[in-house]
Design a protein around this motif. Structure first.
Motif, PDB file in Angstrom:
ATOM      1  N   ALA A  20       0.864  -1.183   0.000  1.00 11.94           N
ATOM      2  CA  ALA A  20       0.000   0.000   0.000  1.00 11.94           C
ATOM      3  C   ALA A  20       0.897   1.227   0.000  1.00 11.94           C
ATOM      4  O   ALA A  20       2.098   1.136   0.268  1.00 11.94           O
ATOM      5  CB  ALA A  20      -0.916  -0.004   1.224  1.00 11.94           C
ATOM      6  N   PHE A  93      -8.352   3.252   6.340  1.00 10.20           N
ATOM      7  CA  PHE A  93      -8.053   2.880   4.961  1.00 10.20           C
ATOM      8  C   PHE A  93      -8.721   3.800   3.941  1.00 10.20           C
ATOM      9  O   PHE A  93      -8.600   3.577   2.740  1.00 10.20           O
ATOM     10  CB  PHE A  93      -8.477   1.432   4.699  1.00 10.20           C
ATOM     11  CG  PHE A  93      -7.449   0.423   5.109  1.00 10.20           C
ATOM     12  CD1 PHE A  93      -6.300   0.230   4.351  1.00 10.20           C
ATOM     13  CD2 PHE A  93      -7.626  -0.352   6.249  1.00 10.20           C
ATOM     14  CE1 PHE A  93      -5.349  -0.701   4.719  1.00 10.20           C
ATOM     15  CE2 PHE A  93      -6.678  -1.290   6.628  1.00 10.20           C
ATOM     16  CZ  PHE A  93      -5.530  -1.465   5.857  1.00 10.20           C
ATOM     17  N   THR A  96      -6.894   4.863   0.807  1.00 11.43           N
ATOM     18  CA  THR A  96      -5.747   3.966   0.665  1.00 11.43           C
ATOM     19  C   THR A  96      -6.201   2.664   0.036  1.00 11.43           C
ATOM     20  O   THR A  96      -7.190   2.077   0.471  1.00 11.43           O
ATOM     21  CB  THR A  96      -5.109   3.679   2.033  1.00 11.43           C
ATOM     22  OG1 THR A  96      -4.624   4.890   2.586  1.00 11.43           O
ATOM     23  CG2 THR A  96      -3.953   2.698   1.901  1.00 11.43           C
ATOM     24  N   GLU A  97      -5.510   2.210  -0.969  1.00 16.88           N
ATOM     25  CA  GLU A  97      -5.887   0.973  -1.654  1.00 16.88           C
ATOM     26  C   GLU A  97      -4.779  -0.065  -1.489  1.00 16.88           C
ATOM     27  O   GLU A  97      -3.828  -0.102  -2.261  1.00 16.88           O
ATOM     28  CB  GLU A  97      -6.149   1.230  -3.140  1.00 16.88           C
ATOM     29  CG  GLU A  97      -7.384   2.074  -3.414  1.00 16.88           C
ATOM     30  CD  GLU A  97      -7.723   2.117  -4.881  1.00 16.88           C
ATOM     31  OE1 GLU A  97      -6.864   1.735  -5.704  1.00 16.88           O
ATOM     32  OE2 GLU A  97      -8.844   2.524  -5.222  1.00 16.88           O
ATOM     33  N   THR A  99      -3.118  -3.703  -1.835  1.00 12.20           N
ATOM     34  CA  THR A  99      -3.233  -4.757  -2.845  1.00 12.20           C
ATOM     35  C   THR A  99      -2.554  -6.020  -2.349  1.00 12.20           C
ATOM     36  O   THR A  99      -1.423  -5.972  -1.848  1.00 12.20           O
ATOM     37  CB  THR A  99      -2.582  -4.321  -4.172  1.00 12.20           C
ATOM     38  OG1 THR A  99      -3.294  -3.193  -4.694  1.00 12.20           O
ATOM     39  CG2 THR A  99      -2.618  -5.449  -5.199  1.00 12.20           C
ATOM     40  N   THR A 115      -7.413  -6.030  -4.961  1.00 11.41           N
ATOM     41  CA  THR A 115      -7.447  -4.740  -4.266  1.00 11.41           C
ATOM     42  C   THR A 115      -8.856  -4.550  -3.709  1.00 11.41           C
ATOM     43  O   THR A 115      -9.806  -4.376  -4.475  1.00 11.41           O
ATOM     44  CB  THR A 115      -7.104  -3.585  -5.214  1.00 11.41           C
ATOM     45  OG1 THR A 115      -5.795  -3.786  -5.750  1.00 11.41           O
ATOM     46  CG2 THR A 115      -7.142  -2.258  -4.474  1.00 11.41           C
ATOM     47  N   PRO A 117     -12.228  -3.101  -2.654  1.00 13.34           N
ATOM     48  CA  PRO A 117     -12.851  -1.837  -3.073  1.00 13.34           C
ATOM     49  C   PRO A 117     -13.567  -1.130  -1.936  1.00 13.34           C
ATOM     50  O   PRO A 117     -13.900  -1.730  -0.916  1.00 13.34           O
ATOM     51  CB  PRO A 117     -13.865  -2.295  -4.132  1.00 13.34           C
ATOM     52  CG  PRO A 117     -14.294  -3.653  -3.637  1.00 13.34           C
ATOM     53  CD  PRO A 117     -13.073  -4.262  -2.979  1.00 13.34           C
ATOM     54  N   GLN A 118     -13.804   0.158  -2.122  1.00 13.67           N
ATOM     55  CA  GLN A 118     -14.705   0.962  -1.284  1.00 13.67           C
ATOM     56  C   GLN A 118     -14.363   0.901   0.200  1.00 13.67           C
ATOM     57  O   GLN A 118     -15.224   0.715   1.045  1.00 13.67           O
ATOM     58  CB  GLN A 118     -16.160   0.525  -1.514  1.00 13.67           C
ATOM     59  CG  GLN A 118     -16.604   0.717  -2.951  1.00 13.67           C
ATOM     60  CD  GLN A 118     -18.016   0.198  -3.198  1.00 13.67           C
ATOM     61  OE1 GLN A 118     -18.423  -0.808  -2.633  1.00 13.67           O
ATOM     62  NE2 GLN A 118     -18.755   0.884  -4.029  1.00 13.67           N
ATOM     63  N   LEU A 119     -13.095   1.062   0.541  1.00 18.17           N
ATOM     64  CA  LEU A 119     -12.701   1.085   1.944  1.00 18.17           C
ATOM     65  C   LEU A 119     -12.936   2.481   2.512  1.00 18.17           C
ATOM     66  O   LEU A 119     -12.838   3.487   1.816  1.00 18.17           O
ATOM     67  CB  LEU A 119     -11.234   0.692   2.084  1.00 18.17           C
ATOM     68  CG  LEU A 119     -10.893  -0.754   1.658  1.00 18.17           C
ATOM     69  CD1 LEU A 119      -9.402  -1.007   1.784  1.00 18.17           C
ATOM     70  CD2 LEU A 119     -11.684  -1.759   2.470  1.00 18.17           C
ATOM     71  N   GLY A 143     -11.504  -9.070   1.561  1.00 16.52           N
ATOM     72  CA  GLY A 143     -11.741  -7.635   1.712  1.00 16.52           C
ATOM     73  C   GLY A 143     -12.652  -7.275   2.860  1.00 16.52           C
ATOM     74  O   GLY A 143     -13.300  -6.230   2.840  1.00 16.52           O
TER      75      GLY A 143
END
Length: 410
Positions: A20, A93, A96-97, A99, A115, A117-119, A143
């Motif tokens: 990240a 998060f 922040t993405e 992976t 990755t 999504p939508q954190l 996730g």
């Protein structure tokens, strides 16, 4: 990969790199069939970098790596979950993405990447899991977010976490029982037997402040103290006596015409979603049974008059297929009447066998719109379910028009 998707592993030894733009603490937990670690030795992280068949190391390109030698994983271990928590105190998060990249540990070839999504307000998450299925090993994108950092992940999967003495900036919650996410901020784990704690010289993690919410619960709510009355946006964990509720429940929905209003014909429905927030099926007056009978509708009420629930939907939690991870209960006005013409709308969750009322949510305001999302049930990664009161209005006269906004509400 997308949330919930899985792939067979073509390598015996796999490495999961989690990277990240910010510093992360990456961990691996070896879980038995009950979804818990057998002991604290099954928790692999920077201060305990080796477990049976699983190791932790720093990734070559930044971040951390959990390496799994599937041939060396003990027979009693069903899955290894790879988690990530933020190293910076108070950080989430949002924006922040991270992976997760799954590689062949021997030749470095990439097998999969994911990755989440939508954190948002999450401070920790389960990124992927390596699991057995029919004698073979697979990887699944997860996730699942947590609001209470590494401590929340650890306690959820059975690791013994001792809370440090309360500090002014992050007091410990006395009597807080370890339960599934999301949960209020909790102190970082103390260091039992010299294993826990940050690397030498690093500052101890500090629990982030609780995010502002219209009706945030001061602590994690479960069913131990009897019936729970929810306010909008509050959540209750369907756990009693430390055991998740996996029997049959009934969601009763009721309403009355507002003062001097005519009879009102509302329709209650439930929409089932998968981990990717895509609709699996929906149950309503025109389709009274779905998912092999796991969800059943009581039938249509045309007036809203009379005592008791107007419509009810029974859910056999233990009978839901694994691809169903979320349920959203909605009410619509097919005739176009507005909810400003409705009074005393509510939903309540009951034990389907005993009829005991477990959870209740009363709408305290109305809007001149034709649909409302009443509540959602979310299956947690640990297997238990949580119910959240929604009370969000939309313009939709049928369940079909609710599919997109309800999916966004998960």
């Amino acid at each position: 990969m997308t949330p919930g998707s899985n792939l067979p592993l073509s390598a015996v030894r796999v490495a999961v790199d989690v990277t990240a733009p910010v510093r992360l603490d990456v961990s691996g937990l070896l879980l038995a069939a009950d979804g818990k670690v057998r002991s604290d030795d099954d928790f692999v992280f920077y201060n305990q970098p080796a477990g049976p068949g699983v190791t932790h190391s720093a990734a070559a390109g930044g971040g951390d790596t959990i390496t799994v030698d599937t041939a060396a994983v003990p027979d009693g271990i069903e899955k290894i979950v790879v988690t990530a928590s933020l190293d910076t105190p108070g950080a989430t998060f949002a924006g922040t993405e991270p992976t997760g990249t799954v590689r062949n540990a021997d030749d470095g070839s990439v097998l999969a990447s994911f990755t989440p999504p939508q954190l948002g307000t999450e401070t920790a998450l389960v990124v992927v899991e390596i699991y057995r299925r029919a004698g073979a090993w697979k990887v699944r994108a997860v996730g699942q977010g947590y609001a209470n950092g590494l401590a929340g992940i650890a306690t959820d999967f059975g690791v013994s976490v001792e809370e440090p003495a309360a500090a002014p900036q992050a007091p410990a919650a006395p009597g807080a029982a370890p339960q599934a996410p999301p949960a209020p901020p909790a102190p970082a784990p103390a260091a039992p037997a010299g294993q826990w704690g940050p690397p030498t010289g690093a500052p101890a993690p500090v629990a982030p402040p609780a995010p502002a919410a219209p009706a945030a619960a001061p602590g994690k709510i479960n069913l131990d103290k009897g019936r729970v009355s929810l306010q909008k946006n509050q959540t209750v964990s369907l756990v009693k006596g430390g055991r998740p509720l996996l029997t049959s429940v009934r969601m009763g929905l009721g309403w009355e015409p507002a003062f001097r209003s005519k009879s009102i014909d509302l329709d209650a429905s439930v929409i089932a979603y998968g981990p990717d927030r895509k609709k699996v099926d929906n149950c309503f007056f025109g389709k009274l049974m779905i998912l092999g009978g796991a969800i059943q509708h009581s039938g249509d009420n045309l007036t809203g008059e009379g005592a008791g629930d107007d419509e009810a939907i029974t859910v056999h939690l233990g009978g839901l297929p694994p691809e169903v991870t979320g349920l959203v209960f909605v009410v619509n006005s097919f005739s176009g009447q507005k909810f400003s013409d409705v009074a005393k709308a509510y939903c309540r969750l009951l034990d389907a066998q005993s009829g005991e009322e477990l959870v209740r949510f009363d709408l305290t305001h109305s809007e001149p719109r034709t649909g409302v999302m009443m509540a959602k049930l979310i299956r947690q990664f640990s297997g238990e379910w949580e119910m959240t009161a929604l009370g969000e209005y939309v313009d939709a006269r049928t369940v079909r028009g609710m599919v997109k906004p309800a999916g966004q509400a998960l």
